[in-house]
Write a protein that holds these residues in place. Structure first.
Motif, PDB file in Angstrom:
ATOM      1  N   TRP A   1      23.756  48.564 -11.444  1.00 31.07           N
ATOM      2  CA  TRP A   1      24.905  49.483 -11.358  1.00 31.07           C
ATOM      3  C   TRP A   1      26.217  48.746 -11.082  1.00 31.07           C
ATOM      4  CZ3 TRP A   1      26.957  48.781  -6.651  1.00 31.07           C
ATOM      5  CH2 TRP A   1      26.116  48.511  -5.571  1.00 31.07           C
ATOM      6  N   GLN A   2      26.169  47.443 -10.853  1.00 28.12           N
ATOM      7  CA  GLN A   2      27.400  46.678 -10.665  1.00 28.12           C
ATOM      8  C   GLN A   2      28.082  46.338 -12.003  1.00 28.12           C
ATOM      9  OE1 GLN A   2      25.254  43.998  -7.598  1.00 28.12           O
ATOM     10  NE2 GLN A   2      27.407  43.732  -7.090  1.00 28.12           N
ATOM     11  N   LYS A   3      27.442  46.702 -13.109  1.00 25.84           N
ATOM     12  CA  LYS A   3      28.069  46.496 -14.419  1.00 25.84           C
ATOM     13  C   LYS A   3      29.188  47.504 -14.595  1.00 25.84           C
ATOM     14  CE  LYS A   3      25.682  47.329 -18.231  1.00 25.84           C
ATOM     15  NZ  LYS A   3      26.353  48.294 -19.124  1.00 25.84           N
ATOM     16  N   THR A   4      30.318  47.040 -15.075  1.00 28.60           N
ATOM     17  CA  THR A   4      31.479  47.894 -15.237  1.00 28.60           C
ATOM     18  C   THR A   4      32.093  47.660 -16.610  1.00 28.60           C
ATOM     19  OG1 THR A   4      33.587  48.553 -14.215  1.00 28.60           O
ATOM     20  CG2 THR A   4      33.064  46.201 -14.209  1.00 28.60           C
ATOM     21  N   THR A   5      33.172  48.369 -16.901  1.00 26.65           N
ATOM     22  CA  THR A   5      33.882  48.147 -18.144  1.00 26.65           C
ATOM     23  C   THR A   5      34.519  46.767 -18.109  1.00 26.65           C
ATOM     24  OG1 THR A   5      35.754  49.301 -17.142  1.00 26.65           O
ATOM     25  CG2 THR A   5      34.332  50.579 -18.605  1.00 26.65           C
ATOM     26  N   ALA A   6      35.112  46.357 -19.204  1.00 33.33           N
ATOM     27  CA  ALA A   6      35.612  44.986 -19.353  1.00 33.33           C
ATOM     28  C   ALA A   6      36.502  44.566 -18.187  1.00 33.33           C
ATOM     29  CB  ALA A   6      36.372  44.853 -20.666  1.00 33.33           C
ATOM     30  N   LEU A   7      36.170  43.426 -17.602  1.00 33.10           N
ATOM     31  CA  LEU A   7      36.983  42.836 -16.547  1.00 33.10           C
ATOM     32  C   LEU A   7      38.031  41.928 -17.181  1.00 33.10           C
ATOM     33  CD1 LEU A   7      34.105  41.824 -14.110  1.00 33.10           C
ATOM     34  CD2 LEU A   7      35.798  43.616 -13.691  1.00 33.10           C
ATOM     35  N   ALA A   8      39.219  41.950 -16.639  1.00 29.65           N
ATOM     36  CA  ALA A   8      40.270  41.067 -17.137  1.00 29.65           C
ATOM     37  C   ALA A   8      39.922  39.631 -16.772  1.00 29.65           C
ATOM     38  CB  ALA A   8      41.617  41.458 -16.533  1.00 29.65           C
ATOM     39  N   ALA A   9      39.720  38.792 -17.788  1.00 27.22           N
ATOM     40  CA  ALA A   9      39.349  37.392 -17.549  1.00 27.22           C
ATOM     41  C   ALA A   9      40.598  36.546 -17.353  1.00 27.22           C
ATOM     42  CB  ALA A   9      38.531  36.864 -18.725  1.00 27.22           C
ATOM     43  N   GLU A  10      40.568  35.700 -16.320  1.00 31.05           N
ATOM     44  CA  GLU A  10      41.650  34.765 -16.058  1.00 31.05           C
ATOM     45  C   GLU A  10      41.310  33.418 -16.695  1.00 31.05           C
ATOM     46  OE1 GLU A  10      44.194  35.968 -14.781  1.00 31.05           O
ATOM     47  OE2 GLU A  10      43.527  37.745 -13.673  1.00 31.05           O
ATOM     48  N   PRO A  11      42.323  32.583 -16.978  1.00 27.92           N
ATOM     49  CA  PRO A  11      42.056  31.292 -17.624  1.00 27.92           C
ATOM     50  C   PRO A  11      41.090  30.417 -16.830  1.00 27.92           C
ATOM     51  CG  PRO A  11      44.410  31.788 -17.654  1.00 27.92           C
ATOM     52  CD  PRO A  11      43.767  32.830 -16.799  1.00 27.92           C
ATOM     53  N   TRP A  12      41.090  30.560 -15.499  1.00 34.93           N
ATOM     54  CA  TRP A  12      40.239  29.701 -14.672  1.00 34.93           C
ATOM     55  C   TRP A  12      38.846  30.281 -14.461  1.00 34.93           C
ATOM     56  CZ3 TRP A  12      44.812  32.028 -12.971  1.00 34.93           C
ATOM     57  CH2 TRP A  12      44.657  33.165 -12.196  1.00 34.93           C
ATOM     58  N   ASP A  13      38.589  31.506 -14.927  1.00 38.08           N
ATOM     59  CA  ASP A  13      37.275  32.110 -14.748  1.00 38.08           C
ATOM     60  C   ASP A  13      36.218  31.343 -15.543  1.00 38.08           C
ATOM     61  OD1 ASP A  13      38.252  34.054 -13.084  1.00 38.08           O
ATOM     62  OD2 ASP A  13      38.357  35.608 -14.624  1.00 38.08           O
ATOM     63  N   ILE A  14      35.045  31.215 -14.953  1.00 34.08           N
ATOM     64  CA  ILE A  14      33.925  30.551 -15.614  1.00 34.08           C
ATOM     65  C   ILE A  14      32.925  31.634 -16.045  1.00 34.08           C
ATOM     66  CG2 ILE A  14      32.123  28.809 -15.431  1.00 34.08           C
ATOM     67  CD1 ILE A  14      34.911  27.653 -15.067  1.00 34.08           C
ATOM     68  N   PRO A  15      32.784  31.883 -17.352  1.00 31.94           N
ATOM     69  CA  PRO A  15      31.840  32.924 -17.790  1.00 31.94           C
ATOM     70  C   PRO A  15      30.391  32.500 -17.561  1.00 31.94           C
ATOM     71  CG  PRO A  15      32.756  31.771 -19.687  1.00 31.94           C
ATOM     72  CD  PRO A  15      33.488  31.259 -18.490  1.00 31.94           C
ATOM     73  N   LEU A  16      29.546  33.483 -17.394  1.00 28.85           N
ATOM     74  CA  LEU A  16      28.136  33.234 -17.135  1.00 28.85           C
ATOM     75  C   LEU A  16      27.343  33.197 -18.432  1.00 28.85           C
ATOM     76  CD1 LEU A  16      27.669  35.662 -14.110  1.00 28.85           C
ATOM     77  CD2 LEU A  16      28.338  33.259 -14.082  1.00 28.85           C
TER      78      LEU A  16
END
Length: 199
Positions: A171-186
């Motif tokens: 249930w922690q899945k949500t609509t699209a999160l705004a990704a920042e340039p420093w974010d590391i995708p999983l």
């Protein structure tokens, strides 16, 4: 749960954390067992010998069953530790049931820092990460400190890299999160319901 479409990151963080804390112990135990079931479908989890895990805190999905499973299979485990010299970074220290733990400044248990037990993040085969929310693209919302993003910044460059796997309630899945340039995708997220694969 209420719609998360229009929430800011701080609001979403607060809502998700509140909901995690309201779960009963039977709900937590069942989710933890189901998380391990989902992880067993991940080839990185199956074949990695060096795995970084987190100790559950603040209502996060419980990693106890997956830790015991790794120990039974003879895998070497590492815990994230606040780096004493590199502010805002983590170090991964080898850990077993005999390792002495102390509370860090956030009240989270971690091994006492020692270089001899430290494994560079680049050479850990699988990093199991906590999160507050995630989206269908593999973006992760953490607690806001940026520790994992700074520690794993090398993932934006070529070279040896670990697989990154988030652990969460479905249930922690949500609509699209705004990704920042420093974010590391999983590369994947394991929940109490299923395994999401991204890349």
């Amino acid at each position: 749960m209420p719609s998360t479409t229009m929430l800011s990151k701080p609001e979403l963080r607060r809502q998700m954390r509140d909901q995690r804390r309201r779960l009963t112990q039977p709900q937590r135990r069942q989710a933890a067992a189901q998380l391990l079931h989902s992880l067993r479908h991940n080839r990185h989890f199956q074949y990695s010998r060096h795995i970084a895990v987190y100790l559950t805190n603040d209502g996060e999905i419980d990693t106890g069953p997956l830790i015991r499973d790794c120990q039974q299979r003879g895998k070497t485990l590492y815990l994230p530790v606040l780096h004493p010299l590199r502010k805002g970074h983590l170090s991964f220290l080898r850990w077993d049931r005999h390792t002495k733990l102390v509370k860090n400044r956030f009240g989270i248990h971690e091994p006492v820092f020692g270089r001899s037990r430290s494994m560079p993040a680049r050479f850990v085969q699988l990093v199991c990460m906590p999160l507050v929310a995630f989206d269908q693209q593999g973006n992760r919302l953490g607690m806001g400190g940026g520790f994992y993003d700074r520690t794993l910044a090398f993932m934006h460059q070529p070279g040896q890299q670990p697989a990154l796997l988030g652990c969460a309630y479905d249930w922690q899945k949500t609509t699209a999160l705004a990704a920042e340039p420093w974010d590391i995708p999983l590369s994947a997220i394991a929940t109490d319901q299923r395994l999401y694969r991204f890349r």
